[in-house]
Write an enzyme that holds these catalytic residues in place. Structure first.
Site, PDB file in Angstrom:
ATOM      1  N   SER A 148       4.858  17.529 -14.766  1.00  0.00           N
ATOM      2  CA  SER A 148       4.457  18.732 -15.486  1.00  0.00           C
ATOM      3  C   SER A 148       3.024  19.164 -15.186  1.00  0.00           C
ATOM      4  CB  SER A 148       4.638  18.529 -16.989  1.00  0.00           C
ATOM      5  OG  SER A 148       3.908  17.406 -17.435  1.00  0.00           O
ATOM      6  N   HIS A 192      11.319  20.424 -16.046  1.00  0.00           N
ATOM      7  CA  HIS A 192      10.824  21.386 -15.049  1.00  0.00           C
ATOM      8  C   HIS A 192      11.722  21.475 -13.816  1.00  0.00           C
ATOM      9  CE1 HIS A 192       7.198  21.790 -17.415  1.00  0.00           C
ATOM     10  NE2 HIS A 192       7.190  20.476 -17.525  1.00  0.00           N
ATOM     11  N   LYS A 213      12.392  25.801 -21.924  1.00  0.00           N
ATOM     12  CA  LYS A 213      11.643  26.256 -20.739  1.00  0.00           C
ATOM     13  C   LYS A 213      12.492  27.252 -19.960  1.00  0.00           C
ATOM     14  CE  LYS A 213       8.266  22.680 -20.947  1.00  0.00           C
ATOM     15  NZ  LYS A 213       8.286  21.260 -21.259  1.00  0.00           N
TER      16      LYS A 213
HETATM   17  C1  LIG Z   1       7.858  20.373 -22.338  1.00  0.00           C
HETATM   18  C2  LIG Z   1       8.289  19.015 -22.002  1.00  0.00           C
HETATM   19  C3  LIG Z   1       8.938  18.209 -22.936  1.00  0.00           C
HETATM   20  C4  LIG Z   1       9.085  18.604 -24.372  1.00  0.00           C
HETATM   21  O1  LIG Z   1      10.019  19.594 -24.538  1.00  0.00           O
HETATM   22  P1  LIG Z   1       9.958  20.569 -25.816  1.00  0.00           P
HETATM   23  O2  LIG Z   1      11.315  21.117 -25.852  1.00  0.00           O
HETATM   24  O3  LIG Z   1       8.896  21.567 -25.547  1.00  0.00           O
HETATM   25  O4  LIG Z   1       9.653  19.722 -27.005  1.00  0.00           O
HETATM   26  C5  LIG Z   1       9.414  16.979 -22.519  1.00  0.00           C
HETATM   27  N1  LIG Z   1       9.225  16.555 -21.255  1.00  0.00           N
HETATM   28  C6  LIG Z   1       8.567  17.285 -20.334  1.00  0.00           C
HETATM   29  C7  LIG Z   1       8.382  16.757 -18.952  1.00  0.00           C
HETATM   30  C8  LIG Z   1       8.061  18.538 -20.688  1.00  0.00           C
HETATM   31  O5  LIG Z   1       7.379  19.245 -19.803  1.00  0.00           O
END
Ligand SMILES: *Cc1c(COP(=O)(O)O)cnc(C)c1O
Length: 402
Positions: free
Chosen positions: A191, A219, A250
Site C-alpha cells: 500500500s 490494492h 477501494k
Molecule cells: C485499506 C486497507 C485495508 C483496510 O481496509 P478498509 O476496508 O479500509 O478497512 C486492509 N489492508 C490493506 C492492504 C489496505 O490497504
C-alpha cells in the site's frame, strides 16, 4: 496506583501529537482530513470551492458514482431500509448478504466467502481466529497495519520477514518447528510502495513448509489480472491462496471486507470469528453496491485496460522527469522526497495548483523515504496525468528534489 501520574503521561502524549498538528497547520503544511464538497465527475472533486484533480483515490476503476451501482444501492434501501436487525448470526442476515458472498466467491474462484464491516476488522478477526498461542505467523515487514494488529492480537509467534525477500521468509520457515501451525501473510500490492509480492515463490515455500497462505488484495482487486480478479490471475496461477482477503472500500465503492476460501474455512469463520458474531451486519445499501460493483468490473474490462495505461504513463513520466518511484508497477506511485519536510512542502505546492495528493512520512514509512503517495485511476484522462506530472515536476525542481 498513582492515577494522577498516569493521567499526566496520557495528557502529555495527547499534547505532543496535537502540538505537531498545530505546528503543521500554522506553517501551511497540513493537508490531511480535507472535506470534499462534491464529486464533479471523472477524477475531479470540489474542495472548499476549488475544483481539484484527485490523485489520492483508491477508487482504482473510477466506480464511485457508477449509475448501476448507485441504482443497486437505492433499490436496496427501498427494499430493506438503511439498517439491519443486528449481528448476522441472529437477525441481521439478509438474502442480499448471501448474494454478495456468492458473488465474491465466484469472482475469486473460491468455494465460499464471508463479509465483515471493514477490511481492517477483517484482518484483525480472521488472523486472530485462525491463529493462536504456540502457532507461527510470518508477515512481510511492509504489510498493512491491520495485518500487523491481527497478528499481535492472535497471540501467535509473530515473525516479520524482509520486504518481498523470499529468501528471508524461507530461512524463517526453516527455523520454525516443523510441527507448529504456520500462516504466511502478505499484501498482494503493497500500500505504500505499489510493488507486487512474489506470489509464485511464496506459494512454493508455503507448500514445502506446510504453511497456510493469506494474501490481502486491497490494492489488487480490479487492478491486477486481465479481468481484474487479482494476484492469482496476474501470475496465471489457479486457486493457490488459502485465505483470499480483500476490502470493499477501494476498487469496490462501498465499505466492508471479505475473505474467500474453502467452504469449511468460511463456515468456521462464520461461527468462530468475533467480528462476525459480535458486530452488526453490513447495511443493505452497501452490500448491494458491493455486489453490483463486482459485476460491473467483469462487464467493463476496458476500465482495467485504461487503469493500466494510466499507471504506466504516470510512472514512466515521473521517472523520465527524474523522480524515484521505487519498484511500483501499479496504480500506487510513491514519489520519493527524502526528508519529511520536503514531502510536506511539495504537497503544499502541488495542492496550491489544484492537484489533490498527500504525503506519507515517518513512521508510516522509513525515515528518509518520505514521499508523495500518488495514485492514478481509470477516471483520469491522459492530459490530466500529463498536467499533474508537470505540476509535480515544477514543485520538485523548486524544492531541489529533482
Ligand atoms: C485499506 C486497507 C485495508 C483496510 O481496509 P478498509 O476496508 O479500509 O478497512 C486492509 N489492508 C490493506 C492492504 C489496505 O490497504
Amino acid at each position: 496506583m498513582d492515577l494522577q501520574r498516569v493521567n499526566d503521561a496520557v495528557s502529555k502524549r495527547i499534547q505532543a501529537m496535537n502540538a505537531r498538528v498545530d505546528e503543521a497547520k500554522a506553517a501551511d503544511l497540513y493537508y490531511y482530513n480535507q472535506p470534499i464538497t462534491e464529486m464533479l465527475g471523472g477524477s475531479k472533486v470540489l474542495v472548499r470551492g476549488r475544483e481539484m484533480d484527485m490523485f489520492a483515490s483508491y477508487s482504482y476503476l473510477g466506480l464511485i458514482g457508477h449509475p448501476r451501482i448507485n441504482e443497486a444501492a437505492k433499490k436496496a434501501i427501498d427494499k430493506y431500509g438503511t439498517g439491519t436487525h443486528g449481528v448476522r448470526s441472529l437477525a441481521g442476515s439478509l438474502e442480499l448478504h448471501l448474494e454478495l458472498e456468492q458473488t465474491i466467491a465466484d469472482f475469486k474462484h473460491a468455494e465460499a466467502a464471508i463479509t465483515y464491516t471493514s477490511g481492517y476488522v477483517t484482518n484483525l478477526t480472521v488472523v486472530s481466529t485462525l491463529m493462536g498461542r504456540h502457532d507461527y505467523v510470518f508477515s512481510d515487514k511492509l504489510n498493512h497495519a491491520s495485518i500487523v494488529d491481527g497478528c499481535l492480537m492472535s497471540g501467535a509467534k509473530f515473525l516479520r520477514f524482509k520486504h518481498n525477500d523470499l529468501d528471508d521468509l524461507q530461512k524463517r520457515l526453516e527455523a520454525a518447528p516443523p510441527e507448529a501451525a504456520k500462516l504466511v501473510i502478505a499484501d498482494s500490492v503493497f500500500s505504500m510502495d505499489g510493488d507486487i509480492i512474489d506470489l509464485p515463490r511464496m506459494v512454493d515455500l508455503c507448500r514445502a513448509h506446510n504453511a497456510w497462505l493469506m494474501v490481502d488484495e486491497a490494492h489488487s482487486i480490479g487492478v491486477l489480472g486481465a479481468t481484474g480478479r487479482g494476484i492469482e490471475e496476474h501470475f496465471g496461477l489457479g486457486d493457490v491462496i488459502d485465505i483470499k482477503m480483500g476490502t470493499l472500500s477501494k476498487t469496490v465503492p462501498s465499505v466492508g471486507g471479505y475473505v474467500a476460501g474453502r467452504a469449511d474455512v468460511i463456515k468456521y469463520l462464520r461461527h468462530g470469528s468475533r467480528a462476525y458474531i459480535f458486530s452488526a451486519a453490513l447495511p443493505p445499501a452497501q452490500a448491494a453496491a458491493a455486489n453490483e460493483a463486482f459485476k460491473v468490473i467483469l462487464d467493463e474490462p476496458e476500465r482495467i485496460d485504461k487503469l493500466r495505461k494510466n499507471a504506466s504513463q504516470f510512472i514512466n513520466g515521473l521517472k523520465d522527469r527524474g523522480f524515484d518511484t521505487l519498484f511500483t508497477e501499479t496504480a500506487i506511485v510513491p514519489v520519493l522526497c527524502g526528508k519529511d519536510e520536503l514531502a510536506y512542502a511539495i504537497t503544499r505546492d502541488v495542492q496550491k495548483k489544484d492537484i489533490f495528493v498527500l504525503p506519507v512520512v515517518s513512521p508510516a514509512v522509513p525515515e528518509g523515504l518520505s514521499r508523495l503517495r500518488a495514485t492514478v485511476t481509470a477516471a483520469h484522462e491522459s492530459e490530466d496525468i500529463e498536467h499533474a506530472m508537470n505540476v509535480i515536476e515544477e514543485a520538485g525542481k523548486n524544492l531541489g528534489i529533482i
